[in-house]
Design a protein around this motif. Structure first.
Motif, PDB file in Angstrom:
ATOM      1  N   UNK A 247       9.658  18.886  -3.344  1.00 10.30           N
ATOM      2  CA  UNK A 247      10.247  19.012  -4.669  1.00 10.30           C
ATOM      3  C   UNK A 247      11.715  19.401  -4.601  1.00 10.30           C
ATOM      4  N   UNK A 248      12.092  20.144  -3.570  1.00 12.63           N
ATOM      5  CA  UNK A 248      13.495  20.555  -3.445  1.00 12.63           C
ATOM      6  C   UNK A 248      14.401  19.375  -3.140  1.00 12.63           C
ATOM      7  N   UNK A 249      13.825  18.264  -2.645  1.00  8.33           N
ATOM      8  CA  UNK A 249      14.596  17.058  -2.370  1.00  8.33           C
ATOM      9  C   UNK A 249      14.390  15.977  -3.433  1.00  8.33           C
TER      10      UNK A 249
ATOM     11  N   UNK B 104       0.850  -1.193   0.000  1.00  2.00           N
ATOM     12  CA  UNK B 104       0.000   0.000   0.000  1.00  2.00           C
ATOM     13  C   UNK B 104       0.884   1.241   0.000  1.00  2.00           C
ATOM     14  N   UNK B 105       0.607   2.175  -0.908  1.00  2.00           N
ATOM     15  CA  UNK B 105       1.294   3.468  -0.854  1.00  2.00           C
ATOM     16  C   UNK B 105       0.267   4.583  -1.052  1.00  2.00           C
ATOM     17  N   UNK B 106       0.382   5.614  -0.257  1.00  2.00           N
ATOM     18  CA  UNK B 106      -0.456   6.790  -0.451  1.00  2.00           C
ATOM     19  C   UNK B 106       0.182   7.647  -1.532  1.00  2.00           C
ATOM     20  N   UNK B 107      -0.649   8.403  -2.238  1.00  8.56           N
ATOM     21  CA  UNK B 107      -0.155   9.184  -3.374  1.00  8.56           C
ATOM     22  C   UNK B 107       0.548  10.465  -2.932  1.00  8.56           C
ATOM     23  N   UNK B 108       0.480  10.781  -1.641  1.00 12.38           N
ATOM     24  CA  UNK B 108       1.041  12.049  -1.165  1.00 12.38           C
ATOM     25  C   UNK B 108       2.498  11.897  -0.739  1.00 12.38           C
ATOM     26  N   UNK B 109       3.302  11.258  -1.580  1.00  6.48           N
ATOM     27  CA  UNK B 109       4.717  11.123  -1.293  1.00  6.48           C
ATOM     28  C   UNK B 109       5.501  11.097  -2.597  1.00  6.48           C
ATOM     29  N   UNK B 110       6.809  11.322  -2.509  1.00 13.56           N
ATOM     30  CA  UNK B 110       7.668  11.341  -3.683  1.00 13.56           C
ATOM     31  C   UNK B 110       8.818  10.344  -3.561  1.00 13.56           C
ATOM     32  N   UNK B 111       8.583   9.263  -2.823  1.00 15.72           N
ATOM     33  CA  UNK B 111       9.574   8.198  -2.717  1.00 15.72           C
ATOM     34  C   UNK B 111       9.295   7.180  -3.820  1.00 15.72           C
ATOM     35  N   UNK B 112      10.334   6.725  -4.480  1.00 23.67           N
ATOM     36  CA  UNK B 112      10.195   5.695  -5.502  1.00 23.67           C
ATOM     37  C   UNK B 112       9.635   4.437  -4.844  1.00 23.67           C
ATOM     38  N   UNK B 113       8.497   3.963  -5.332  1.00 25.80           N
ATOM     39  CA  UNK B 113       7.858   2.794  -4.738  1.00 25.80           C
ATOM     40  C   UNK B 113       8.776   1.575  -4.779  1.00 25.80           C
ATOM     41  N   UNK B 114       9.680   1.541  -5.749  1.00 27.88           N
ATOM     42  CA  UNK B 114      10.629   0.435  -5.827  1.00 27.88           C
ATOM     43  C   UNK B 114      11.553   0.389  -4.630  1.00 27.88           C
ATOM     44  N   UNK B 115      11.935   1.564  -4.110  1.00 22.21           N
ATOM     45  CA  UNK B 115      12.796   1.613  -2.933  1.00 22.21           C
ATOM     46  C   UNK B 115      12.063   1.111  -1.692  1.00 22.21           C
ATOM     47  N   UNK B 116      10.778   1.471  -1.591  1.00 17.01           N
ATOM     48  CA  UNK B 116       9.976   0.968  -0.476  1.00 17.01           C
ATOM     49  C   UNK B 116       9.810  -0.537  -0.595  1.00 17.01           C
ATOM     50  N   UNK B 117       9.553  -1.009  -1.804  1.00 21.60           N
ATOM     51  CA  UNK B 117       9.381  -2.444  -2.046  1.00 21.60           C
ATOM     52  C   UNK B 117      10.632  -3.216  -1.620  1.00 21.60           C
ATOM     53  N   UNK B 118      11.807  -2.696  -1.941  1.00 22.43           N
ATOM     54  CA  UNK B 118      13.054  -3.385  -1.580  1.00 22.43           C
ATOM     55  C   UNK B 118      13.219  -3.490  -0.067  1.00 22.43           C
ATOM     56  N   UNK B 119      12.802  -2.459   0.654  1.00 24.16           N
ATOM     57  CA  UNK B 119      12.863  -2.529   2.119  1.00 24.16           C
ATOM     58  C   UNK B 119      11.902  -3.592   2.655  1.00 24.16           C
ATOM     59  N   UNK B 120      10.693  -3.617   2.100  1.00 24.23           N
ATOM     60  CA  UNK B 120       9.704  -4.601   2.545  1.00 24.23           C
ATOM     61  C   UNK B 120      10.162  -6.023   2.232  1.00 24.23           C
ATOM     62  N   UNK B 121      10.789  -6.179   1.073  1.00 22.72           N
ATOM     63  CA  UNK B 121      11.230  -7.504   0.626  1.00 22.72           C
ATOM     64  C   UNK B 121      12.294  -8.079   1.558  1.00 22.72           C
ATOM     65  N   UNK B 122      13.074  -7.197   2.179  1.00 21.76           N
ATOM     66  CA  UNK B 122      14.142  -7.638   3.078  1.00 21.76           C
ATOM     67  C   UNK B 122      13.639  -7.883   4.499  1.00 21.76           C
ATOM     68  N   UNK B 123      12.384  -7.575   4.740  1.00 21.46           N
ATOM     69  CA  UNK B 123      11.828  -7.676   6.095  1.00 21.46           C
ATOM     70  C   UNK B 123      11.197  -9.040   6.321  1.00 21.46           C
TER      71      UNK B 123
END
Length: 223
Positions: free
Chosen positions: A218-220, A117-136
Motif C-alpha cells: 500500500x505504501x507503493x 491470468x492474474x492472481x488477486x494478491x497484487x496491486x499492479x494495474x492489469x492494463x500495464x501487465x497486458x501492455x507488456x504481454x501485448x509487446x511480447x
C-alpha cells in the motif's frame, strides 16, 4: 491473441487472515474491485475463479463498475487444488465459448489463443501487465509471465498461457500434481522482466501474503 482474462481470487489466505480479494484500498475499493475495474478497460471477457467463495453473489464488491461488463464465475476443475485447477476450467470455458468450432483448423486456433491470468494478491494495474504481454512475441511459445530479474523471482500467475496446454494440464492435475512451476518447467515460456524504470514498486506490488506485506504494498500503491 488474448481472448480472455482470468482473475484468480480463490486462495484461502491463511497467512493474511482474511480473503485477499476483499482487502480494502485507500480508493474505497476492495482489491477485487480494483482488478475488475482495470480489467474492464481491456475489453476482454473477464473470468473469475473464487473457489466457491461467491464474491459476486454475496455483494462483497463495494465500488465496481459492472454495468458494461460481464464477469463469469469459473469453478475449479478439482476443488481446492490450486491455481492450475482453475486455469484448466478457464481453458475449457474459452474453448467452448470463444473458439469458432466451425473452423476446421481448431488446433491452430488453440495454439494461437492465449488466456491472460492474474492472481488477486497484487496491486499492479492489469492494463500495464497486458501492455507488456501485448509487446511480447509469443510465436512458438506456450506462454509468458513476469519475472523480477533483480530478485530472481518468478510470477507465473501474472502472465498468459496458450489454450493448447489444456490436454497436458488435465493429465498433470489428474495424476495429483499441483505445482505451477513444475508444470511449466518443460514448456517454452517467455519470462518478461519487470520494467527497470520502477523495479522497487513492482516488486513490492506484485505479491503479498501477510498483513505486513500488504502494508508495504500500500505504501507503493498509486491508486
Amino acid at each position: 491473441m488474448m481472448i480472455g482474462l482470468l482473475i484468480l481470487a480463490g486462495g484461502n489466505s491463511r497467512r493474511m487472515g482474511s480473503p485477499k480479494a476483499l482487502l480494502p484500498l485507500p480508493t474505497h475499493q476492495t482489491l477485487l474491485d480494483f482488478h475488475i475495474n482495470n480489467a474492464n478497460m481491456l475489453n476482454l471477457p473477464i473470468l473469475l475463479g473464487d473457489n466457491d467463495k461467491n464474491f459476486l453473489d454475496k455483494g462483497f464488491l463495494k465500488n465496481t463498475n459492472l454495468v458494461n461488463s460481464s464477469v463469469v464465475i469459473i469453478d475449479d476443475y478439482i476443488k481446492n487444488a490450486g491455481a492450475l485447477s482453475c486455469i484448466l476450467s478457464a481453458f475449457y470455458y474459452c474453448q467452448n465459448h470463444f473458439i469458432n468450432h466451425q473452423d476446421k483448423s481448431t488446433d491452430n486456433n488453440l495454439s494461437d489463443n492465449f488466456l491472460m491470468v492474474i492472481s488477486c494478491d497484487n496491486l499492479i494495474d492489469v492494463g500495464q501487465i497486458f501492455n507488456l504481454l501485448k509487446k511480447t512475441d509469443l510465436k512458438n511459445h506456450h506462454g509468458a509471465y513476469l519475472k523480477d530479474t533483480l530478485g530472481d523471482k518468478d510470477y507465473p500467475l501474472l502472465g498468459c498461457y496458450s489454450l493448447s496446454l489444456y490436454d497436458e494440464l488435465k493429465v498433470y492435475l489428474d495424476r495429483g500434481e499441483r505445482s505451477v512451476m513444475k508444470f511449466l518447467n518443460d514448456k517454452t515460456i517467455c519470462q518478461i522482466p519487470m520494467p527497470l524504470s520502477m523495479p522497487t514498486d513492482w516488486r513490492n506490488l506484485a505479491n503479498f501474503n501477510t498483513p505486513d506485506e500488504f502494508k508495504v504494498a500500500l505504501s507503493y500503491f498509486k491508486g
